[in-house]
Enzyme design. Sequence first.
Site, PDB file in Angstrom:
ATOM      1  N   TYR A 142       0.899  -0.955   0.162  1.00 36.09           N
ATOM      2  CA  TYR A 142      -0.024   0.085   0.011  1.00 36.09           C
ATOM      3  C   TYR A 142       0.982   1.338  -0.070  1.00 36.09           C
ATOM      4  O   TYR A 142       1.889   1.252   0.765  1.00 36.09           O
ATOM      5  CB  TYR A 142      -0.800   0.116   1.254  1.00 36.09           C
ATOM      6  CG  TYR A 142      -1.706   1.215   1.380  1.00 36.09           C
ATOM      7  CD1 TYR A 142      -2.765   1.330   0.381  1.00 36.09           C
ATOM      8  CD2 TYR A 142      -1.459   2.110   2.258  1.00 36.09           C
ATOM      9  CE1 TYR A 142      -3.638   2.486   0.444  1.00 36.09           C
ATOM     10  CE2 TYR A 142      -2.337   3.305   2.285  1.00 36.09           C
ATOM     11  CZ  TYR A 142      -3.337   3.271   1.249  1.00 36.09           C
ATOM     12  OH  TYR A 142      -4.470   4.495   1.537  1.00 36.09           O
ATOM     13  N   ASP A 237       9.315   3.198   0.124  1.00 30.78           N
ATOM     14  CA  ASP A 237       8.057   3.806   0.984  1.00 30.78           C
ATOM     15  C   ASP A 237       8.170   3.312   2.508  1.00 30.78           C
ATOM     16  O   ASP A 237       7.790   2.227   2.797  1.00 30.78           O
ATOM     17  CB  ASP A 237       6.872   3.287   0.523  1.00 30.78           C
ATOM     18  CG  ASP A 237       5.579   3.789   1.202  1.00 30.78           C
ATOM     19  OD1 ASP A 237       5.635   4.378   2.044  1.00 30.78           O
ATOM     20  OD2 ASP A 237       4.482   3.545   0.598  1.00 30.78           O
ATOM     21  N   LYS A 265       3.792   9.258   8.852  1.00 28.65           N
ATOM     22  CA  LYS A 265       3.398   8.742  10.400  1.00 28.65           C
ATOM     23  C   LYS A 265       4.314   9.179  11.635  1.00 28.65           C
ATOM     24  O   LYS A 265       3.977  10.173  12.006  1.00 28.65           O
ATOM     25  CB  LYS A 265       3.126   7.419  10.346  1.00 28.65           C
ATOM     26  CG  LYS A 265       2.053   7.190   9.306  1.00 28.65           C
ATOM     27  CD  LYS A 265       1.904   5.353   9.227  1.00 28.65           C
ATOM     28  CE  LYS A 265       0.529   5.278   8.340  1.00 28.65           C
ATOM     29  NZ  LYS A 265       0.728   4.483   7.229  1.00 28.65           N
TER      30      LYS A 265
HETATM   31  C1  LIG Z   1       0.014   4.958   5.650  1.00 31.78           C
HETATM   32  C2  LIG Z   1       0.826   4.533   4.467  1.00 31.78           C
HETATM   33  C3  LIG Z   1       0.703   5.549   3.229  1.00 31.78           C
HETATM   34  C4  LIG Z   1      -0.158   6.719   3.221  1.00 31.78           C
HETATM   35  O1  LIG Z   1      -0.101   7.544   4.076  1.00 31.78           O
HETATM   36  P1  LIG Z   1      -1.261   8.585   4.761  1.00 31.78           P
HETATM   37  O2  LIG Z   1      -0.784   9.415   5.521  1.00 31.78           O
HETATM   38  O3  LIG Z   1      -2.520   7.692   4.932  1.00 31.78           O
HETATM   39  O4  LIG Z   1      -1.746   9.185   3.251  1.00 31.78           O
HETATM   40  C5  LIG Z   1       1.688   5.373   2.418  1.00 31.78           C
HETATM   41  N1  LIG Z   1       2.631   4.327   2.479  1.00 31.78           N
HETATM   42  C6  LIG Z   1       2.688   3.274   3.477  1.00 31.78           C
HETATM   43  C7  LIG Z   1       3.678   2.314   3.494  1.00 31.78           C
HETATM   44  C8  LIG Z   1       1.597   3.493   4.564  1.00 31.78           C
HETATM   45  O5  LIG Z   1       1.813   2.783   5.431  1.00 31.78           O
END
Ligand SMILES: *Cc1c(COP(=O)(O)O)cnc(C)c1O
Length: 422
Positions: A142, A237, A265
């Site tokens: 994701y 990511d 995060k």
């Molecule tokens: C949470 C997440 C995102 C998206 O971040 P948001 O702040 O929810 O837009 C992208 N990549 C990874 C791996 C994530 O866990």
Amino acid sequence: MDKTGKLFALAKRYLVGGVDSPVRSFAYVGGEPLLIKAGRGCRVFDYDDKEYVDYVLAWGGAILGHGNHRVVKELKSRIKSGLGFGTTNQAEIELAAQIVKAIPFIDKIRFVSSGTEAVMGAVRLARGCTGKNKIIKFINSYHGHADYLLAKAGSGLATLGIAACAGVPDDFVKHTIVVPYGDKNAVKAAFKKYKNQIAAVLVEPVGGNYGVLVPDIGFLKELRSLTRKNKALLIFDEVITGFRFHFGSCAQFFKIKPDLICLGKIIAGGLPIGAYAGSAKVMNRLAPLGKVYQASTFSGNPIVMQAGLVTLRCLEESKNGYKQIKDLNEYLCFNLKKEAQYSGIKLKVAHYESMFSLQFLSKIKFARFYRLMLDQGVFFAPSEFEANFLSFAHTKSDINETLVAAKRAFTRMEKENAVRKH
Ligand SMILES: *Cc1c(COP(=O)(O)O)cnc(C)c1O
């Protein structure tokens, strides 16, 4: 109906499904979702003041636990000077410097307001730098909710059983090549098939959106050499993994240097943030120095930047916080498995450092366990596909409390199984 229930009924009147992000609705486990009024340390409280040990932790962001006194104090004093001006500010510069210092292979960073934006920016930059269009991503990883990244994207789509997101034209995903994680031949084949067309490979170095996926470091190293050979960029990511396992990126942890890294995060401790970063050569292709455009009203907001700055300072100064959460997680996971086995319940626990996920034989079993735990004051991620986290505020006694609750839940499930069999 209790106060939390009444609030959720009202939420459903005005918000779609009562939520602003689908997994929050508890669609996977059924029943009323949790609405949280407040948090302190590793505990959260609903609107009826019922207390829960929190393993969701703002989906990973709240690594210090909730309401850390140092963060709160700094924010209180900062907030008096205004909420945001849309200009560069000192906290933003300091946070950038702190992150660049912690992650040696990056020179420059661009702050945005979410992980989604961070990945969108990084992919656009990779395309802008290489002049190529296609990207490779992995099944069930994701990367936020950009149209072209919602293909086989794990997380909430997996939770809700949405195979292909409505509203995304086929044209928009035609440059996204999705291959199985760990399959280097599939990656090689994609590079061969789309020779000189692939701008980047995008990967979560530790998968956190289809349960916890223990990393294949050999495969990640293979991605590094394949991207180099084919003049494509490697994008990690690290929206979850950045500052989750040690004070820095997961890339360093694995001794791999991606070209771009996405953060989010943790770097603002739970406030809305995202960032992408890389070498000066790559990052300088961004406007205003280069031709890759990306802008935002809220980027570098001083309150958010201050929260990030204090959060990272606390993490850096903590002597053994990272080791402690890793050890506690191992203890928790080991004993969860043991207790489940003792009751004859089939449970798979996937864990890595301070992340874990739980998988039962069926969704129904997961939902039953989930409800039994919630009733006893334990807040796990409400889907087998979402990761759970430990924070610096969790202690052995919080874990033991969780294990006592789990043991009761397993015993209850064992009894229910026996009744069904007779
Ligand atoms: C949470 C997440 C995102 C998206 O971040 P948001 O702040 O929810 O837009 C992208 N990549 C990874 C791996 C994530 O866990």
